[in-house]
Design a protein around this motif. Structure first.
Motif, PDB file in Angstrom:
ATOM      1  N   SER A   1      -7.459   2.022   0.396  1.00 14.60           N
ATOM      2  CA  SER A   1      -7.994   1.494  -0.873  1.00 14.60           C
ATOM      3  C   SER A   1      -6.538   0.333  -1.046  1.00 14.60           C
ATOM      4  CB  SER A   1      -7.380   2.175  -1.764  1.00 14.60           C
ATOM      5  OG  SER A   1      -5.792   2.970  -1.287  1.00 14.60           O
ATOM      6  N   ALA A   2      -6.469  -0.300   0.561  1.00 14.92           N
ATOM      7  CA  ALA A   2      -6.016  -1.346   0.640  1.00 14.92           C
ATOM      8  C   ALA A   2      -6.459  -2.448  -0.217  1.00 14.92           C
ATOM      9  CB  ALA A   2      -6.250  -1.614   2.652  1.00 14.92           C
TER      10      ALA A   2
ATOM     11  N   ASP B   1       2.911   6.175  -7.159  1.00 18.65           N
ATOM     12  CA  ASP B   1       2.434   6.493  -7.737  1.00 18.65           C
ATOM     13  C   ASP B   1       2.502   8.596  -8.206  1.00 18.65           C
ATOM     14  OD1 ASP B   1       0.356   5.668  -9.045  1.00 18.65           O
ATOM     15  OD2 ASP B   1      -1.043   5.807  -6.861  1.00 18.65           O
TER      16      ASP B   1
ATOM     17  N   GLN C   1      -3.448  -1.235  -7.720  1.00 20.18           N
ATOM     18  CA  GLN C   1      -2.009  -1.147  -7.473  1.00 20.18           C
ATOM     19  C   GLN C   1      -1.497  -1.943  -8.594  1.00 20.18           C
ATOM     20  OE1 GLN C   1      -1.042   1.244  -6.151  1.00 20.18           O
ATOM     21  NE2 GLN C   1      -3.101   2.085  -5.255  1.00 20.18           N
TER      22      GLN C   1
ATOM     23  N   MET D   1       0.754  -1.403  -0.279  1.00 21.84           N
ATOM     24  CA  MET D   1      -0.224   0.229   0.237  1.00 21.84           C
ATOM     25  C   MET D   1       0.869   1.292  -0.246  1.00 21.84           C
ATOM     26  SD  MET D   1      -3.034   1.303   0.374  1.00 21.84           S
ATOM     27  CE  MET D   1      -3.151   3.237  -0.167  1.00 21.84           C
TER      28      MET D   1
ATOM     29  N   ARG E   1      -0.871   0.065 -14.923  1.00 19.22           N
ATOM     30  CA  ARG E   1      -0.603   1.142 -14.080  1.00 19.22           C
ATOM     31  C   ARG E   1       1.113   0.443 -14.308  1.00 19.22           C
ATOM     32  NH1 ARG E   1       1.235   0.901  -9.103  1.00 19.22           N
ATOM     33  NH2 ARG E   1       0.655   3.066  -8.297  1.00 19.22           N
TER      34      ARG E   1
ATOM     35  N   GLN F   1      -3.110  14.127   6.940  1.00 18.18           N
ATOM     36  CA  GLN F   1      -3.522  13.472   6.168  1.00 18.18           C
ATOM     37  C   GLN F   1      -4.129  11.666   6.530  1.00 18.18           C
ATOM     38  OE1 GLN F   1      -2.768  13.112   2.366  1.00 18.18           O
ATOM     39  NE2 GLN F   1      -2.745  15.336   2.450  1.00 18.18           N
TER      40      GLN F   1
ATOM     41  N   ARG G   1      -2.436  19.436  -5.300  1.00 18.94           N
ATOM     42  CA  ARG G   1      -3.166  18.249  -4.802  1.00 18.94           C
ATOM     43  C   ARG G   1      -3.979  18.434  -4.291  1.00 18.94           C
ATOM     44  NH1 ARG G   1      -2.689  17.833   0.736  1.00 18.94           N
ATOM     45  NH2 ARG G   1      -0.858  19.215   1.343  1.00 18.94           N
TER      46      ARG G   1
ATOM     47  N   ALA H   1       2.817   1.821  -2.634  1.00 23.05           N
ATOM     48  CA  ALA H   1       2.195   1.442  -3.964  1.00 23.05           C
ATOM     49  C   ALA H   1       2.064   3.532  -3.971  1.00 23.05           C
ATOM     50  CB  ALA H   1       0.678   0.920  -4.344  1.00 23.05           C
TER      51      ALA H   1
ATOM     52  N   PHE I   1      -9.133   8.279   4.700  1.00 26.25           N
ATOM     53  CA  PHE I   1     -10.210   8.445   4.161  1.00 26.25           C
ATOM     54  C   PHE I   1      -9.790   7.612   2.505  1.00 26.25           C
ATOM     55  CE2 PHE I   1     -10.969  11.850   7.014  1.00 26.25           C
ATOM     56  CZ  PHE I   1     -12.519  10.734   7.479  1.00 26.25           C
ATOM     57  N   ASN I   2      -8.763   7.157   2.764  1.00 26.19           N
ATOM     58  CA  ASN I   2      -7.606   6.160   1.373  1.00 26.19           C
ATOM     59  C   ASN I   2      -8.082   4.802   1.602  1.00 26.19           C
ATOM     60  OD1 ASN I   2      -5.876   7.436   2.412  1.00 26.19           O
ATOM     61  ND2 ASN I   2      -4.829   8.602   1.399  1.00 26.19           N
TER      62      ASN I   2
ATOM     63  N   THR J   1     -14.554  11.126  -2.149  1.00 25.16           N
ATOM     64  CA  THR J   1     -14.518   9.273  -1.825  1.00 25.16           C
ATOM     65  C   THR J   1     -16.086   8.515  -2.109  1.00 25.16           C
ATOM     66  OG1 THR J   1     -13.337   9.847   0.375  1.00 25.16           O
ATOM     67  CG2 THR J   1     -12.915   7.589  -0.607  1.00 25.16           C
TER      68      THR J   1
ATOM     69  N   GLN K   1      -5.828   1.750   9.279  1.00 24.90           N
ATOM     70  CA  GLN K   1      -7.608   1.765   8.384  1.00 24.90           C
ATOM     71  C   GLN K   1      -8.580   0.906   9.032  1.00 24.90           C
ATOM     72  OE1 GLN K   1      -6.322   0.924   4.637  1.00 24.90           O
ATOM     73  NE2 GLN K   1      -5.777   3.643   4.378  1.00 24.90           N
TER      74      GLN K   1
ATOM     75  N   TRP L   1      -7.784   8.281 -12.993  1.00 18.23           N
ATOM     76  CA  TRP L   1      -6.426   7.895 -12.369  1.00 18.23           C
ATOM     77  C   TRP L   1      -5.088   8.591 -13.531  1.00 18.23           C
ATOM     78  CZ3 TRP L   1      -1.460   6.894 -14.780  1.00 18.23           C
ATOM     79  CH2 TRP L   1      -0.854   6.317 -13.236  1.00 18.23           C
TER      80      TRP L   1
ATOM     81  N   THR M   1      -7.085   1.851 -18.824  1.00 16.74           N
ATOM     82  CA  THR M   1      -6.499   2.388 -18.031  1.00 16.74           C
ATOM     83  C   THR M   1      -8.137   3.293 -17.228  1.00 16.74           C
ATOM     84  OG1 THR M   1      -4.600   2.987 -18.745  1.00 16.74           O
ATOM     85  CG2 THR M   1      -4.887   4.119 -17.437  1.00 16.74           C
TER      86      THR M   1
ATOM     87  N   MET N   1      -2.244   2.249 -21.622  1.00 18.03           N
ATOM     88  CA  MET N   1      -3.621   0.550 -22.042  1.00 18.03           C
ATOM     89  C   MET N   1      -5.273   1.594 -22.191  1.00 18.03           C
ATOM     90  SD  MET N   1      -1.840  -1.736 -20.037  1.00 18.03           S
ATOM     91  CE  MET N   1      -3.455  -3.473 -20.522  1.00 18.03           C
TER      92      MET N   1
ATOM     93  N   ALA O   1      -2.613  -4.669 -14.795  1.00 18.29           N
ATOM     94  CA  ALA O   1      -1.614  -4.777 -15.879  1.00 18.29           C
ATOM     95  C   ALA O   1      -1.547  -2.921 -16.504  1.00 18.29           C
ATOM     96  CB  ALA O   1      -2.242  -5.092 -17.807  1.00 18.29           C
TER      97      ALA O   1
END
Lengths: 279, 1117
Positions: B532-533, A8, B538, A1, B543, B525, A174, A4, B529-530, A181, B23, A257, A253, A250, B541
């Protein structure tokens, strides 16, 4: 996580720090006192030509009489380059798949009034840039975020771009990339689709990031609606390349995002659709 | 920011905590207890369980809660027995407290509750005022009470000694029942609220705990502080009505809700009176609907009325705790809680979700919008579980047992309903329940209708908090808000029959939330609220392909063309320049910074400053590669900085420049864009790239700015000129060793560890650069003079100082005109009286003296004609820097084992002292994990203040009473050592700071006026005076002795904070020969302990340098 998320941010960095090696050559009709050497420069993809070509002007002015120096403009293979397009877009649209460095002619006279806007000062660029940001935010958040910002916040966005300060810019940008959400994305995706062959400067439509059934829309969904010809047909023949920042994402996508990560600093996704190379 | 906890109770009485770093909710393990209320602060959480007892959960800390019990053994001399316990009849008891007034034999000491344990047995204290006593610890005097000395004299007739025993609070991280010493508490508790920790000063950690009983009485828990977490007793506070709920803020706000719907505000709360003195009634926000709930913070009050409407109180401040009016807010809530930094939490009336108020800042306390916390549970497990009985909330091992009484947030109202109904009959219910019920039934989803149960009727029993077994047949269709069934409350009659209360897609239903321990603010932060676990994006393909293409693109377009960039660049702009000639003033100038590549590829640059003099254009310039330091200078209106070169240093006249802070272009960046640009350019020209080396010398200026210099191998021989460049962050002290472990401590005692980052200070996307904050106080003095008519007034003599001034009295400083130290600092508190002043104060903070300026004392005498008191206001700076916070214990000193660069160690020895004086040893510190893992508490008999580790694991420390200690048997295997040895201080000196090198030990004393450096001869354990006016001493393994000295004679004036360096220190002559007054002015701290590279050739003592030849000054503004 954690990893990842860091990745980004790497995308944002890669996008921001993209550079195009460029060779500036004085157009042969320009009058010089001695021979003008070509000038080589790495152009930031996300910036605008007048912001980064001070050195180019100085270089060529050295060999020219002051009287012969008018407003500088650039041309690539006969096409005058619009300063109000980001540099990366100009390159993707006109010069993808050519050999590097990108070879640009520099002009100081015969300004093509019908093709180009005048750019008397950086404040004109700033006004253009800020109006793009505002338009994008109007699409994304009904303008709520950009209107809530203070003047200095706007200035920070602009100064970040002008001085090539990634952190300064993103500390503010940002906020423009946030969304509730529960809604899964912006209200509409700010995008523009460009084509060399078209008469229209670009295509722009209202397009939501999430389908009515809650599924995220993808780049393919967008093209299907706006430019179906760009989708490869069943025969597998790829007629067009869909380029953003010199890469071809691709079609799977998610468009949300892409909007968050591959938008230009003006907050628009500038998508170039160019004919696929025949080879 | 360290993680902290949000606490909540669900409608089934289960307590959960949510870490700001996590989380998902974590259920408290003690499943046998159900709770109805929680109230959290940062160090603990209080709760009322369904047995109506109060429970306390103290968060475990690396530093245990230890309380020192002490008693004195008294003896008198007689010619027959010598000293014996045969005392005169008029004498004090043989065992007494210090004053002798209280009889205190050893066996009279009992543990206050079963949550405490004794650490060891009683022992005799052999330390007397910082000096070791003879064995036995006796101190002698002529008679009781008198002055005691450690030496027995011919006339010593009595003696006494102190016995010490520590007890330790053992019930951490568990719900411990708070003993209710008064068996006869009239009725069970119904509401509880904790706060008040900002009323008094931090070291004591006093807190207020308010409670409401079922009968509406209000109770205050006395004497809760850091060393007594449970408090001692309940005291009833009279109230003019029946209270249903109470809320206590971190400061002096306490509000309560009356049964009738009005609100009560407590007045008169202060440092000496945490209970306050009187109540004031404030009407409910809405004339028709009474208030049901109130929540207060430091400067805010929120309320909820019985119709679930949310209200914000305008105009609350410390002078006006009642505020001025109500503002209706959007949203419907059953309860609201105000947490740290006045952040607001609520539980939605409709969905029972927890909401966090977004956008709450000091300037906009009412915030912007409610945002629901996502359900935050382990999504994988939730989705993969086929059965509805699978645990959904983390840690929830078994479902609640049926037939157990359930309690909800709103039960207090219902209890009152039932209670009153029983007493007065149903007629007293203000709004007929049935009417209200039917009216709302239209709106209520059908699932919410209670199935044929007595609760629909007027029978008051249904809503009693103690739902008896008889009620458990009340099966409610859906677990949701049942507020519609009652005009006053949403009674929890949830489905108790199901084993698992929440289906896989349902949110937990919350009853109560407490954010008093949850350190978040509008900038946090939050990972909540995020969540996304496990987000498939993530690993998708598309990405991966974007990443690959971007890196291909970089190769294609950039890698072969890097040489294009190597050209001249020029940055231009306007600034202001402090003119070199008189009259000195700021003049507008243009500047140009030109950078070019030298033939050898190095980058060089010149700074030009163009100005006009007598209408003639002129310029001055500085070669970037000659700049020794760029120093930000504090100024309250401009971003100013000074540029030093060796030549300018000699002249003691740096180039001073200012960027206007009101200009739009600069205010985003701390230290201004120009400074950042110049710093970058200087680093380029010096070839300084990447993070500082492990050998680097770190220093902190008196402004808190952090500078780094790379030592040259010949540093000891000729340390100058050094080039200093700034690292982001704000610190008070710094410490490093040669393995690259660097720790710092901020003004607010926060510990920071260097994260390995570097580069621009505004670089928040750099993984190793973080936001760092620091908080310090600004002080001003209120001065008064006595006159026979009106007593003390603010009318002074014409010759007197300003009635509001700085410490010296020379500068006028009023509350209104005093600004934070620079534009980077912002106020974070209001002006408060500071009682922590040396000399002591009276209850109002005044210190008295015969005249200005004089020595001040804390109580008024006949000879006093003037008085003053100190006001403090906190300000905060937020910067970015390569620092990672080391929570949670605030520190006041830290030391790291110095080692040779080439040495390999598994664990780096690191000791620290907490701001409460506890000695701590950090475990798990390695060059790879410089932050370590946890603290090991090292017991001491008194608080400490300074510590230093030298070569061969020697640990030396200074206690608060000024005595020196050596820790025995410290080694790699036994990092905490085994015992303390008390080393006598220099005669009549109280030591302040110690530093240990390879073998030598130096210490600085503190006599109030002057501070002197002492050198310890370790062979005979005697001290010798080495130097006067020294602030800080730092030794490294390489026989380097560096000090920061005050009152060093410079060419123009005495300079403070001068970095000096001892010459002629040799292995056989560790005392050295003389001082080199090297780098002048403005340093607060320096550490050379990382520099362990031996100089190539051993050098001979240098002649004393001319003090004029100073380099790299830090400017003193």
């Amino acid at each position: 996580m954690q990893q990842a998320m860091a990745d980004d941010k790497d995308v944002l960095r890669d996008v921001w720090f993209g550079r195009i090696p460029t060779c500036f050559t004085l157009y042969q009709d320009e009058i010089t006192e001695r021979e003008a050497e070509p000038f080589y420069l790495l152009l930031p993809r996300v910036s605008y030509l007048p912001l980064v070509t001070d050195k180019v002007r100085k270089h060529f002015q050295k060999v020219m009489k002051p009287d012969d120096v008018g407003e500088m403009w650039f041309e690539y293979e006969g096409t005058p380059l619009k300063w109000h397009y980001p540099i990366g877009l100009l390159f993707d649209l006109y010069a993808s798949n050519t050999t590097l460095p990108w070879s640009i002619f520099v002009h100081f006279k015969n300004f093509p009034q019908q093709d180009l806007l005048h750019c008397p000062s950086n404040s004109v660029i700033e006004a253009h840039f800020m109006s793009s940001i505002k338009e994008a935010d109007a699409l994304k958040h009904k303008g709520a975020v950009v209107n809530e910002m203070q003047k200095k916040d706007h200035k920070q966005l602009w100064m970040g771009l002008q001085n090539d300060k990634f952190d300064q810019f993103w500390a503010m940008n940002r906020k423009l990339m946030e969304y509730p959400t529960e809604e899964g994305g912006f209200r509409y995706i700010p995008f523009r689709i460009y084509q060399v062959t078209s008469n229209r400067p670009f295509i722009q439509k209202l397009f939501r990031p999430v389908a009515s059934d809650g599924c995220p829309h993808t780049l393919g969904d967008l093209l299907k609606e706006v430019f179906p010809a760009a989708i490869p047909q069943n025969d597998g023949q790829k007629k067009y390349q869909v380029m953003i920042h010199g890469i071809e994402p691709m079609l799977e996508t998610p468009i949300q995002w892409l909007s968050e990560h591959l938008s230009y600093p003006d907050n628009f996704l500038h998508i170039s659709i160019i004919p696929a190379p025949s080879d | 920011m360290p993680s902290s906890l949000l606490w909540a109770v669900d409608v089934f009485g289960r307590v959960y905590s949510l870490s700001t770093a996590a989380q998902q909710w974590d259920q408290c393990k003690e499943a046998q207890l159900e709770f109805k209320r929680v109230t959290a602060v940062q160090q603990c959480c209080w709760a009322i369980a369904c047995d109506h007892q109060i429970y306390l959960n103290v968060h475990a800390s690396d530093v245990p809660i230890r309380y020192k019990e002490e008693t004195y053994e008294n003896q008198r001399w007689n010619p027959v027995d010598g000293f014996s316990d045969r005392l005169l009849p008029s004498d004090r008891w043989q065992w007494s407290d210090m004053t002798g007034l209280k009889h205190q034999p050893l066996d009279s000491f009992q543990l206050p509750s079963e949550n405490w344990e004794w650490e060891a047995d009683w022992y005799v204290d052999e330390n007397f005022g910082g000096e070791p006593t003879e064995k036995g610890g006796w101190t002698y005097a002529i008679d009781f009470p008198a002055a005691y000395t450690k030496d027995k004299k011919w006339n010593s007739c009595v003696r006494r000694r102190r016995w010490i025993r520590y007890r330790r609070y053992k019930a951490c991280n568990t719900w411990a029942k708070v003993p209710s010493e008064q068996a006869g508490l009239p009725d069970p508790f119904n509401d509880i609220s904790c706060g008040g920790w900002e009323i008094s000063d931090e070291p004591r950690g006093q807190m207020s705990l308010w409670a409401v009983s079922l009968q509406g009485k209000v109770w205050f828990r006395e004497d809760i502080h850091h060393l007594n977490p449970e408090g001692s007793s309940w005291v009833e506070v009279q109230v003019p009505g029946e209270v249903v709920q109470i809320s206590c803020g971190a400061g002096d706000l306490v509000w309560a809700v009356l049964w009738e719907g009005q609100l009560l505000v407590r007045e008169g709360i202060g440092r000496d009176c945490p209970k306050g003195s009187s109540w004031v009634v404030v009407e409910s926000p809405s004339p028709e609907v009474g208030a049901i709930h109130v929540a207060v913070g430091v400067n805010v009050v929120w309320a909820v009325t019985k119709d679930h409407k949310v209200w914000f109180r305008r105009g609350i401040n410390s002078h006006n705790p009642c505020g001025s009016g109500w503002i209706g807010m959007v949203g419907e809530m059953v309860m609201i809680n105000v947490g740290l930094s006045d952040q607001v939490w609520g539980i939605g009336a409709e969905d029972r979700a927890i909401y966090m108020r977004q956008g709450v800042t000091a300037n906009e306390l009412s915030g912007k919008a409610w945002k629901a916390l996502p359900s935050l549970r382990d999504s994988d497990r939730a989705h993969s579980s086929a059965s509805a009985t699978a645990p959904l909330l983390h840690g929830q091992a078994d479902a609640p047992k049926p037939l157990i009484p359930k309690v909800t947030s709103d039960s207090f109202i219902s209890e009152l309903v039932s209670d009153r109904d029983r007493r007065e009959g149903a007629v007293s219910t203000p709004i007929p329940e049935e009417d209200q019920g039917s009216e709302q039934d239209d709106k209520a989803p059908p699932a919410l209708v209670l199935s044929h149960s007595p609760s629909c009727g007027p029978d008051p029993q249904w809503s009693n908090v103690d739902l008896e077994e008889a009620q458990t047949h009340l099966a409610v269709g859906a677990a949701s808000d049942a507020a519609e069934t009652s005009s006053l409350s949403s009674v929890a009659t949830y489905n108790l029959g199901l084993e698992e209360p929440y289906g896989p897609d349902e949110h937990p239903l919350w009853a109560w939330v407490s954010g008093g321990g949850c350190a978040v603010d509008s900038h946090s932060q939050l990972s909540w609220f995020n969540s996304s676990a496990g987000d498939p994006a993530q690993t998708a393909a598309w990405r991966k392909q974007i990443f690959e293409q971007l890196s291909e693109r970089s190769k294609r377009e950039m890698d072969n063309f890097r040489h294009y960039e190597q050209t001249v660049w020029v940055k231009k702009g306007t600034m202001q320049w402090w003119r070199d000639w008189k009259p000195h003033k700021w003049v507008d100038v243009r500047f140009a910074l030109e950078q070019y590549c030298g033939t050898d590829g190095s980058k060089e640059g010149i700074l030009f400053i163009y100005y006009t003099f007598n209408e003639e254009k002129k310029y001055l310039h500085a070669f970037i590669n000659e700049v020794t330091i760029l120093v930000p200078v504090l100024s309250d209106s401009k971003h100013t900085f000074a540029i030093y070169t060796p030549e300018r240093t000699k002249q003691r006249w740096p180039i001073r420049l200012a960027a206007e802070s009101d200009s739009d272009t600069q205010c985003w960046c701390p230290g201004s864009l120009q400074l950042a640009l110049l710093t970058m350019s200087c680093c380029d020209s010096r070839g300084v790239q990447g993070p500082p080396s492990k050998q680097a010398i770190w220093s902190v200026t008196c402004k808190g700015d952090i500078f780094v210099s790379e030592p040259s191998p010949s540093l000891e021989a000729s340390p100058y000129p050094m080039f200093w460049h700034q690292i982001g962050g704000h610190l008070r002290t710094i410490e490093c060793n040669s393995l690259g472990v660097v720790w710092g401590i901020g003004c607010d005692h926060t510990a920071w560890v260097y994260s390995g980052g570097y580069g621009e200070s505004d670089n928040q996307y750099n993984a190793n650069v973080h936001f760092t904050t620091d908080v310090k106080s600004v002080y001003i003095y209120e001065n008064q003079r006595w006159n026979p008519v009106t007593g003390y007034t603010n009318r002074g003599l014409p010759t007197d100082r300003y009635m509001w001034s700085d410490a010296s009295g020379l500068q006028e400083c009023t509350k209104a005109n005093t600004k934070p130290p620079s534009p980077h600092w912002t106020w974070v508190s209001d002006w408060t009286i500071d009682y922590n002043v040396s000399g002591g104060t009276d209850r109002e903070g005044w210190q008295y003296a015969a005249d200005f300026p004089a020595s001040y004392h804390g109580s008024k005498t006949l000879k006093d004609f003037v008085r003053r008191r100190r006001w403090a206001r906190k300000c905060k700076i937020t910067t970015t820097g390569p620092w990672q916070e080391v929570p949670p214990i605030p520190l006041c000193d830290v030391t790291i084992l110095p080692c040779m660069a080439q040495s390999k160690v598994e664990q780096v020895l690191l000791w620290a002292i907490s701001n409460k004086g506890d000695v701590l040893c950090r475990l798990g510190v390695t060059p790879e994990t410089p932050a370590g893992t946890s603290w090991l508490h090292v017991g001491t008999d008194q608080p400490f203040k300074s510590i230093s580790i030298g070569g061969a694991h020697q640990v030396w420390a200074i206690a608060r009473d000024g005595s020196a200690f050596y820790r025995g048997s410290v080694s790699q295997q036994n990092p905490a050592g085994d015992c303390w040895y008390h080393i006598p201080s220099p005669p009549r000196q109280k030591l302040k700071q110690v530093s240990v090198g390879r073998t030598s030990v130096y210490a600085v004393d503190d006599n109030g006026q002057s501070r002197n450096l002492h050198y310890l001869n370790v062979y005979v354990f005697t001290w010798a005076l080495a130097c006067i006016n020294v602030n800080i001493i730092v030794l490294s393994l390489l026989l380097q002795v560096w000090i920061i000295a005050d009152k060093v004679q410079g060419s123009h004036s005495l300079s403070c904070g001068t970095v000096c360096h001892r010459l002629g220190v040799q292995p056989m002559e560790p005392k050295g020969q003389s001082w080199d007054y090297g780098i002048g002015g403005g340093w607060d701290h320096i550490t050379v302990r990382g520099n362990s590279l031996e100089a190539p050739t051993p050098h001979s003592p240098l002649p004393l340098r001319n003090p004029e030849g100073m380099n790299g000054n830090v400017v003193q503004s």
